[in-house]
Design an enzyme around this catalytic site. Structure first.
Site, PDB file in Angstrom:
ATOM      1  N   TYR A 142      29.891  34.470  47.529  1.00  0.00           N
ATOM      2  CA  TYR A 142      30.431  33.106  47.548  1.00  0.00           C
ATOM      3  C   TYR A 142      30.381  32.489  48.945  1.00  0.00           C
ATOM      4  CZ  TYR A 142      32.422  32.700  42.839  1.00  0.00           C
ATOM      5  OH  TYR A 142      32.596  32.567  41.487  1.00  0.00           O
ATOM      6  N   LYS A 192      27.957  47.484  42.059  1.00  0.00           N
ATOM      7  CA  LYS A 192      26.627  47.898  41.613  1.00  0.00           C
ATOM      8  C   LYS A 192      26.023  48.750  42.727  1.00  0.00           C
ATOM      9  CE  LYS A 192      24.043  46.334  38.707  1.00  0.00           C
ATOM     10  NZ  LYS A 192      23.464  47.040  37.535  1.00  0.00           N
ATOM     11  N   ASP A 225      28.220  46.407  35.391  1.00  0.00           N
ATOM     12  CA  ASP A 225      27.654  46.092  34.064  1.00  0.00           C
ATOM     13  C   ASP A 225      28.255  47.013  33.002  1.00  0.00           C
ATOM     14  OD1 ASP A 225      26.322  48.234  35.243  1.00  0.00           O
ATOM     15  OD2 ASP A 225      24.351  47.703  34.440  1.00  0.00           O
ATOM     16  N   ASP A 249      34.710  37.251  39.102  1.00  0.00           N
ATOM     17  CA  ASP A 249      34.635  35.965  38.408  1.00  0.00           C
ATOM     18  C   ASP A 249      34.187  36.183  36.966  1.00  0.00           C
ATOM     19  OD1 ASP A 249      34.633  33.117  38.180  1.00  0.00           O
ATOM     20  OD2 ASP A 249      32.464  33.132  38.433  1.00  0.00           O
ATOM     21  N   ASP A 253      36.618  36.305  33.228  1.00  0.00           N
ATOM     22  CA  ASP A 253      36.392  35.430  32.065  1.00  0.00           C
ATOM     23  C   ASP A 253      36.255  36.267  30.796  1.00  0.00           C
ATOM     24  OD1 ASP A 253      36.394  33.075  33.589  1.00  0.00           O
ATOM     25  OD2 ASP A 253      34.704  32.235  32.481  1.00  0.00           O
TER      26      ASP A 253
HETATM   27  C1  IPM Z   1      37.307  30.721  39.021  1.00  0.00           C
HETATM   28  C2  IPM Z   1      36.323  29.585  38.941  1.00  0.00           C
HETATM   29  C3  IPM Z   1      35.871  29.236  40.354  1.00  0.00           C
HETATM   30  C4  IPM Z   1      35.098  30.419  40.898  1.00  0.00           C
HETATM   31  C5  IPM Z   1      35.067  27.943  40.495  1.00  0.00           C
HETATM   32  C6  IPM Z   1      35.777  26.749  39.892  1.00  0.00           C
HETATM   33  C7  IPM Z   1      34.717  27.676  41.929  1.00  0.00           C
HETATM   34  O1  IPM Z   1      35.282  29.912  38.097  1.00  0.00           O
HETATM   35  O2  IPM Z   1      38.317  30.586  39.749  1.00  0.00           O
HETATM   36  O3  IPM Z   1      37.097  31.736  38.360  1.00  0.00           O
HETATM   37  O4  IPM Z   1      33.888  30.565  40.668  1.00  0.00           O
HETATM   38  O5  IPM Z   1      35.722  31.224  41.592  1.00  0.00           O
HETATM   39 MG    MG Z   2      35.541  31.751  37.029  1.00  0.00          MG
END
Ligand code: IPM
Ligand code: MG
Length: 368
Positions: A142, A192, A225, A249, A253
């Site tokens: 990032y 990884k 993975d 990240d 999710d």
């Molecule tokens: C998260 C989001 C952020 C990230 C974005 C909005 C920059 O996806 O906080 O998970 O990628 O960290």
């Molecule tokens: Mg995210």
């Protein structure tokens, strides 16, 4: 003594809607528990760009450094898709994380009993699930340099750099081991190392910190993975997962969907202790700005509400009040109150964002 202070940055899309419900709850603590916060509000993301031409004004950044914690809604939206990269809404959030040095991002994924049927996975796989992903938040791909889109010969090249120093890995590893000690004493580290040198170093440093400082915690390592696969196969094998910025990240999710909806997941981003001994902190839902449903009263405010519960626990030492709020959410879900994201296609009428907030406030009242 001054009241504890909170800076609210509701942001874009559904951010202001879900934050409105948190403000109700802040009002409830003031009225019913005598816990008063000094709340200020400011802009971040696209709305800040619209007003100031930047997704985070310097004055807002300075305020964020002064308060006890920041509560953030969400940033971004299609309106801002074609902006120059340097002023995209997300840059505002990333600047906050970086300049506040919020290196440890806690993303709990907990499956409420009332929602176990709703997950896309089988009930027995997710019922009772309670794991935490500790995501490194201020480094890695990032932020690594060099980065950019360059021209080489007659074509363009996009470059990002995964970079981790030993100390960056060590501090987030410590945060994960500390978290594990307060829970079920188990950490799984994901990288990884089979293809990335930064992954090799990650694995070595996590193991060293473990051996020297946390030998009592059970530590395992997994390729990220395979970790994603195991998260879907049998997530209850995990307690605390520690991983880098990008893998964290993605994995968070995925973990969110185990709980039934991305609209349920809170997060805390913590940095070094401030003068008062509490960590520098920003709390935000894991979900994004959901522009497709923004402004329609459809959004689920629970992730944002639970983020405030994390603030009560980690920034204000009000663990009992955090538990009260979490139990209020649990009660409301058990009663069958559902926003649209928590419903199948043919299972009745969903409640609005604000009705969900009201139901949580009513459950708080009932807790007294
Ligand atoms: C998260 C989001 C952020 C990230 C974005 C909005 C920059 O996806 O906080 O998970 O990628 O960290
Ligand atoms: Mg995210």
């Amino acid at each position: 003594m001054a009241n504890p202070s909170i800076l609210i940055l509701a942001g874009d899309g559904i951010g202001p809607e879900v934050m409105a419900e948190v403000k109700k709850i802040i009002g409830w603590y003031d009225a019913k528990r005598g816990i008063t916060f000094d709340v200020s509000e400011d802009l971040v993301g696209g709305c800040a760009y619209d007003k100031h031409g930047t997704p985070l004004h310097d004055d807002t950044m300075a305020k964020a450094q002064e308060v006890d914690c920041v509560l953030l809604g969400a940033v971004g939206g299609p309106k801002y898709d074609n902006l120059d990269f340097s002023v995209k809404p997300e840059r505002g959030l990333l600047r906050l994380r970086k300049e506040m040095d919020l290196y440890s991002n806690l993303r709990p994924a907990q499956c409420f009993d009332a929602l176990a049927d709703f997950s896309s996975l089988k009930k027995e796989v997710v019922a009772g699930l309670d794991i935490v992903i500790v995501r490194e938040l201020t480094s890695g791909v990032y932020f690594g340099e060099p980065r950019g889109i360059f021209t080489e010969g007659n074509e363009r090249v996009g470059i990002n750099t995964q970079r981790y120093t030993e100390s960056e890995i060590a501090r987030v590893a410590r945060s994960a081991f500390e978290m594990a000690r307060r829970r079920n004493n188990k950490v799984c580290s994901m990288e990884k190392a089979n293809v990335m040198e930064s992954g090799i170093l990650w694995r070595q440093v996590v193991q060293e910190i473990h051996d020297k400082e946390y030998p009592d915690v059970e530590l395992s390592h997994m390729y990220a993975d395979a970790g994603a696969m195991q998260l879907c196969r049998w997530p209850k094998q995990f307690d605390v997962i520690v991983t880098d910025n990008l893998f964290g990240d993605l994995l968070s999710d995925a973990a969110a969907m185990l709980t039934g909806s991305l609209g349920m997941l809170p997060s805390a981003s913590l940095g070094a202790p401030m003068a008062n001994g509490r960590p520098k902190a920003l709390y935000e839902p894991v979900h994004g700005s959901a522009p497709d449903i923004a402004g329609q009263g459809k959004a689920n405010p629970i992730a944002c509400v639970l983020s405030f519960a994390m603030a009560l626990r980690y920034s204000f030492d009000l663990g009992d009040e955090a538990t009260r709020l979490e139990q209020a959410v649990e009660k409301v879900l058990a009663e069958g109150v559902r926003t649209a994201d928590l419903m199948g296609p043919e299972s009745g009428t969903p409640v609005s964002t604000s009705a969900m907030g009201d139901a949580i406030v009513a459950a708080l009242d009932a807790s007294l």
